[in-house]
Design a protein around this motif. Structure first.
Motif, mmCIF file in Angstrom:
data_model
loop_
_atom_site.group_PDB
_atom_site.id
_atom_site.type_symbol
_atom_site.label_atom_id
_atom_site.label_comp_id
_atom_site.label_asym_id
_atom_site.label_seq_id
_atom_site.Cartn_x
_atom_site.Cartn_y
_atom_site.Cartn_z
ATOM 1 N N VAL A 296 44.687 44.990 57.545
ATOM 2 C CA VAL A 296 43.329 44.173 57.458
ATOM 3 C C VAL A 296 42.224 45.338 57.420
ATOM 4 C CG1 VAL A 296 41.811 42.662 58.271
ATOM 5 C CG2 VAL A 296 44.387 42.684 58.799
ATOM 6 N N PHE A 297 41.428 45.368 56.364
ATOM 7 C CA PHE A 297 40.256 46.281 56.131
ATOM 8 C C PHE A 297 39.186 45.743 56.602
ATOM 9 C CE2 PHE A 297 43.500 47.632 53.071
ATOM 10 C CZ PHE A 297 43.381 48.988 53.105
ATOM 11 N N PRO A 298 38.154 46.618 57.144
ATOM 12 C CA PRO A 298 37.201 46.116 57.954
ATOM 13 C C PRO A 298 35.982 45.454 57.006
ATOM 14 C CG PRO A 298 37.031 48.607 57.755
ATOM 15 C CD PRO A 298 38.213 48.164 57.179
ATOM 16 N N ASP A 299 36.032 45.773 55.666
ATOM 17 C CA ASP A 299 35.098 45.197 54.793
ATOM 18 C C ASP A 299 35.532 45.439 53.366
ATOM 19 O OD1 ASP A 299 34.430 47.907 53.746
ATOM 20 O OD2 ASP A 299 32.704 47.860 55.375
ATOM 21 N N LEU A 300 34.894 44.789 52.480
ATOM 22 C CA LEU A 300 35.404 44.907 50.701
ATOM 23 C C LEU A 300 35.543 46.051 50.256
ATOM 24 C CD1 LEU A 300 36.572 42.854 48.774
ATOM 25 C CD2 LEU A 300 34.265 42.114 48.204
ATOM 26 N N ASN A 301 34.456 47.161 50.827
ATOM 27 C CA ASN A 301 34.321 48.408 50.016
ATOM 28 C C ASN A 301 35.566 49.067 50.524
ATOM 29 O OD1 ASN A 301 31.872 48.623 49.137
ATOM 30 N ND2 ASN A 301 30.875 48.838 50.984
ATOM 31 N N ALA A 302 35.961 48.900 51.673
ATOM 32 C CA ALA A 302 37.420 49.324 52.101
ATOM 33 C C ALA A 302 38.299 49.041 51.495
ATOM 34 C CB ALA A 302 37.510 49.681 53.629
ATOM 35 N N GLY A 303 38.559 47.752 51.346
ATOM 36 C CA GLY A 303 39.826 47.141 50.835
ATOM 37 C C GLY A 303 40.015 47.230 49.515
ATOM 38 N N ASN A 304 38.914 47.203 48.813
ATOM 39 C CA ASN A 304 39.077 47.382 47.295
ATOM 40 C C ASN A 304 39.353 48.784 46.958
ATOM 41 O OD1 ASN A 304 37.687 48.064 44.391
ATOM 42 N ND2 ASN A 304 37.934 46.001 44.549
ATOM 43 N N ILE A 305 38.729 49.703 47.490
ATOM 44 C CA ILE A 305 39.106 51.163 47.487
ATOM 45 C C ILE A 305 40.513 51.483 47.885
ATOM 46 C CG2 ILE A 305 38.561 53.570 48.144
ATOM 47 C CD1 ILE A 305 35.461 52.647 48.341
ATOM 48 N N GLY A 306 40.905 50.892 48.928
ATOM 49 C CA GLY A 306 42.312 51.337 49.500
ATOM 50 C C GLY A 306 43.303 50.812 48.631
ATOM 51 N N TYR A 307 43.122 49.719 48.172
ATOM 52 C CA TYR A 307 44.328 49.172 47.140
ATOM 53 C C TYR A 307 44.307 49.920 45.946
ATOM 54 C CZ TYR A 307 42.548 46.101 43.546
ATOM 55 O OH TYR A 307 42.316 45.663 42.182
ATOM 56 N N LYS A 308 43.288 50.242 45.528
ATOM 57 C CA LYS A 308 43.252 51.044 44.092
ATOM 58 C C LYS A 308 43.816 52.535 44.508
ATOM 59 C CE LYS A 308 39.860 48.204 41.685
ATOM 60 N NZ LYS A 308 38.793 47.988 40.973
ATOM 61 N N ILE A 309 43.385 53.103 45.415
ATOM 62 C CA ILE A 309 44.103 54.475 45.751
ATOM 63 C C ILE A 309 45.590 54.327 45.673
ATOM 64 C CG2 ILE A 309 44.203 56.291 47.470
ATOM 65 C CD1 ILE A 309 41.204 55.955 48.007
ATOM 66 N N THR A 310 46.199 53.305 46.750
ATOM 67 C CA THR A 310 47.508 53.147 46.725
ATOM 68 C C THR A 310 48.179 52.959 45.483
ATOM 69 O OG1 THR A 310 46.921 52.019 48.879
ATOM 70 C CG2 THR A 310 49.073 51.821 48.284
ATOM 71 N N GLN A 311 47.399 52.176 44.828
ATOM 72 C CA GLN A 311 47.894 51.790 43.224
ATOM 73 C C GLN A 311 48.035 53.302 42.373
ATOM 74 O OE1 GLN A 311 45.573 49.114 40.996
ATOM 75 N NE2 GLN A 311 47.593 48.377 39.726
ATOM 76 N N ARG A 312 46.673 53.736 42.437
ATOM 77 C CA ARG A 312 46.700 54.788 41.031
ATOM 78 C C ARG A 312 47.230 56.084 41.741
ATOM 79 N NH1 ARG A 312 45.807 51.591 36.750
ATOM 80 N NH2 ARG A 312 44.501 49.972 37.128
ATOM 81 N N VAL A 313 47.034 56.372 42.811
ATOM 82 C CA VAL A 313 47.264 57.685 43.276
ATOM 83 C C VAL A 313 48.801 57.498 44.013
ATOM 84 C CG1 VAL A 313 46.729 59.471 44.757
ATOM 85 C CG2 VAL A 313 45.066 58.641 43.701
ATOM 86 N N GLY A 314 48.956 56.593 44.714
ATOM 87 C CA GLY A 314 50.146 56.611 45.201
ATOM 88 C C GLY A 314 51.350 55.725 44.504
ATOM 89 N N GLY A 315 51.212 55.321 43.351
ATOM 90 C CA GLY A 315 52.257 54.912 42.485
ATOM 91 C C GLY A 315 52.804 53.458 43.035
ATOM 92 N N ALA A 316 52.002 52.803 43.565
ATOM 93 C CA ALA A 316 52.322 51.320 44.195
ATOM 94 C C ALA A 316 52.161 50.352 43.195
ATOM 95 C CB ALA A 316 51.737 50.984 45.510
ATOM 96 N N GLU A 317 53.020 49.165 43.186
ATOM 97 C CA GLU A 317 52.637 48.259 42.182
ATOM 98 C C GLU A 317 51.513 47.079 42.997
ATOM 99 O OE1 GLU A 317 55.831 46.654 39.568
ATOM 100 O OE2 GLU A 317 56.837 47.298 41.372
ATOM 101 N N ALA A 318 50.749 46.545 42.404
ATOM 102 C CA ALA A 318 49.685 45.843 42.958
ATOM 103 C C ALA A 318 49.903 44.311 42.511
ATOM 104 C CB ALA A 318 48.355 46.462 43.074
ATOM 105 N N PHE A 319 50.107 43.543 43.209
ATOM 106 C CA PHE A 319 50.319 42.034 42.673
ATOM 107 C C PHE A 319 49.131 41.347 43.382
ATOM 108 C CE2 PHE A 319 54.580 43.637 42.842
ATOM 109 C CZ PHE A 319 54.914 43.735 41.373
ATOM 110 N N GLY A 320 48.192 40.806 42.453
ATOM 111 C CA GLY A 320 46.993 40.153 43.257
ATOM 112 C C GLY A 320 45.796 40.596 42.245
ATOM 113 N N PRO A 321 44.625 40.117 42.855
ATOM 114 C CA PRO A 321 44.377 39.554 44.165
ATOM 115 C C PRO A 321 45.049 37.984 44.151
ATOM 116 C CG PRO A 321 42.221 39.414 42.774
ATOM 117 C CD PRO A 321 43.312 40.176 41.988
#
Length: 332
Positions: free
Chosen positions: A271-296
């Motif tokens: 659970v991210f503290p705000d939308l800045n952190a959440g949006n940045i976090g999922y995109k880093i995980t997807q683009r740098v970490g190679g994760a698949e992102a299903f959503g939002p």
């Protein structure tokens, strides 16, 4: 070892439900291609919303032949228009909406798709590939409303790491600066959805730049208050915070920073503290970490409706439609 997650399992679950999913962006070639795949593979029963000739043109552009099981609904020609206008008027008249304005608003494909769900003419709605997220979310809230067991509408991403581990990230798309109580509700809803979609027991980490008192700041205090609220509301849920991401995710770091925590080092809901952190976090995980992102994926609505990124491809649309069908099966 956490079992690998395979999205094909969700396709199989959706296939058994035969849900009707409204796709308001039926004139977009990506949506048409997704609808064709979903119908060909009998995952859902797609309903494309748009002008029929424009939908057929989109099919030609995408190089697909629409199966006969794909329905096309043109709001301008539908016999349901008056019924939907009346339904919208009844929902929004206390906000000053007139019947004439409702009649105009139902021509908007976003409202039409959600009104189909509200009327039982579809089981869920998916849009956002060609519309901004605020428009998609606004229509869903105004037509479908908030679920009785939720306090607000938020969103999450189902993230699947390269090794197959599923994680849930929330809120990454709706609430810019949630209050501590709202943050608690986001975490509770995200935990419910993680269990529902993955079959795994949720362990919820409320994230911060501090771990269990390593820093003092009003932003850290807000996360601590959210954790306290979540524990009051759902004492049976495994919740901890405030936690830095490394302490929440890495067992070795957790042993040093948060010894004795039932969540640290083992979290699967973040659970991210705000939308800045959440949006940045999922995109880093997807683009740098190679994760698949299903959503939002939207959570907290009375009936299923979901948003898409405007960068979505046809597979993204098909996958979110699959999740929407499974959500519909849970409320039917």
């Amino acid at each position: 070892m956490t079992p690998r997650f395979d999205f094909k399992d969700l396709h199989a679950r959706a296939r058994d439900l035969r849900a009707r999913i409204a796709l308001p962006e039926g004139e977009d070639p990506r949506t048409v291609r997704a609808a064709a795949w979903l119908a060909d593979n009998e995952v859902v029963r797609p309903v494309l919303i748009g002008r029929e000739e424009a939908v057929r043109d989109a099919a030609r552009q995408s190089g697909v032949t629409l199966p006969h099981t794909v329905s096309v609904v043109d709001p301008a020609r539908s016999s349901k228009r008056q019924d939907y206008a009346q339904a919208l008027f009844q929902k929004r008249k206390h906000k000053g909406l007139t019947y004439e304005q409702a009649g105009e608003q139902v021509a908007d494909v976003l409202y039409w798709g959600d009104l189909m769900v509200d009327a039982g003419d579809a089981d869920g709605c998916v849009a956002g590939a060609a519309h901004p997220s605020p428009d998609v979310v606004r229509a869903a809230i105004q037509v479908l409303g908030v679920a009785p067991d939720s306090e607000l509408v938020s969103s999450f991403f189902l993230m699947v790491l390269p090794d197959g581990r599923p994680l849930t990230y929330a809120d990454c798309g709706v609430n810019p600066a949630p209050s501590p109580d709202q943050l608690a509700s986001i975490g509770i809803d995200a935990a419910r959805n993680h269990r529902f979609l993955t079959g795994q027991e949720p362990r919820v980490a409320f994230l911060s730049f501090s771990t269990q008192g390593s820093a003092d700041h009003p932003a850290v205090d807000a996360v601590r208050q959210a954790v306290e609220a979540a524990r009051r509301k759902r004492p049976e849920l495994a919740v901890d915070g405030e936690l830095q991401f490394d302490a929440a995710f890495d067992p070795g770091v957790a042993e040093r920073k948060a010894p004795g925590s039932a969540v640290a080092g083992r979290a699967n809901v973040f659970v991210f503290p705000d939308l800045n952190a959440g949006n940045i976090g999922y995109k880093i995980t997807q683009r740098v970490g190679g994760a698949e992102a299903f959503g939002p994926v939207l959570q907290g609505l009375r009936l299923p409706a979901n948003d898409l990124s405007r960068g979505a491809d046809w597979e993204d649309i098909a996958n979110v439609a699959t999740i929407t069908a499974i959500q519909a099966g849970a409320v039917s």
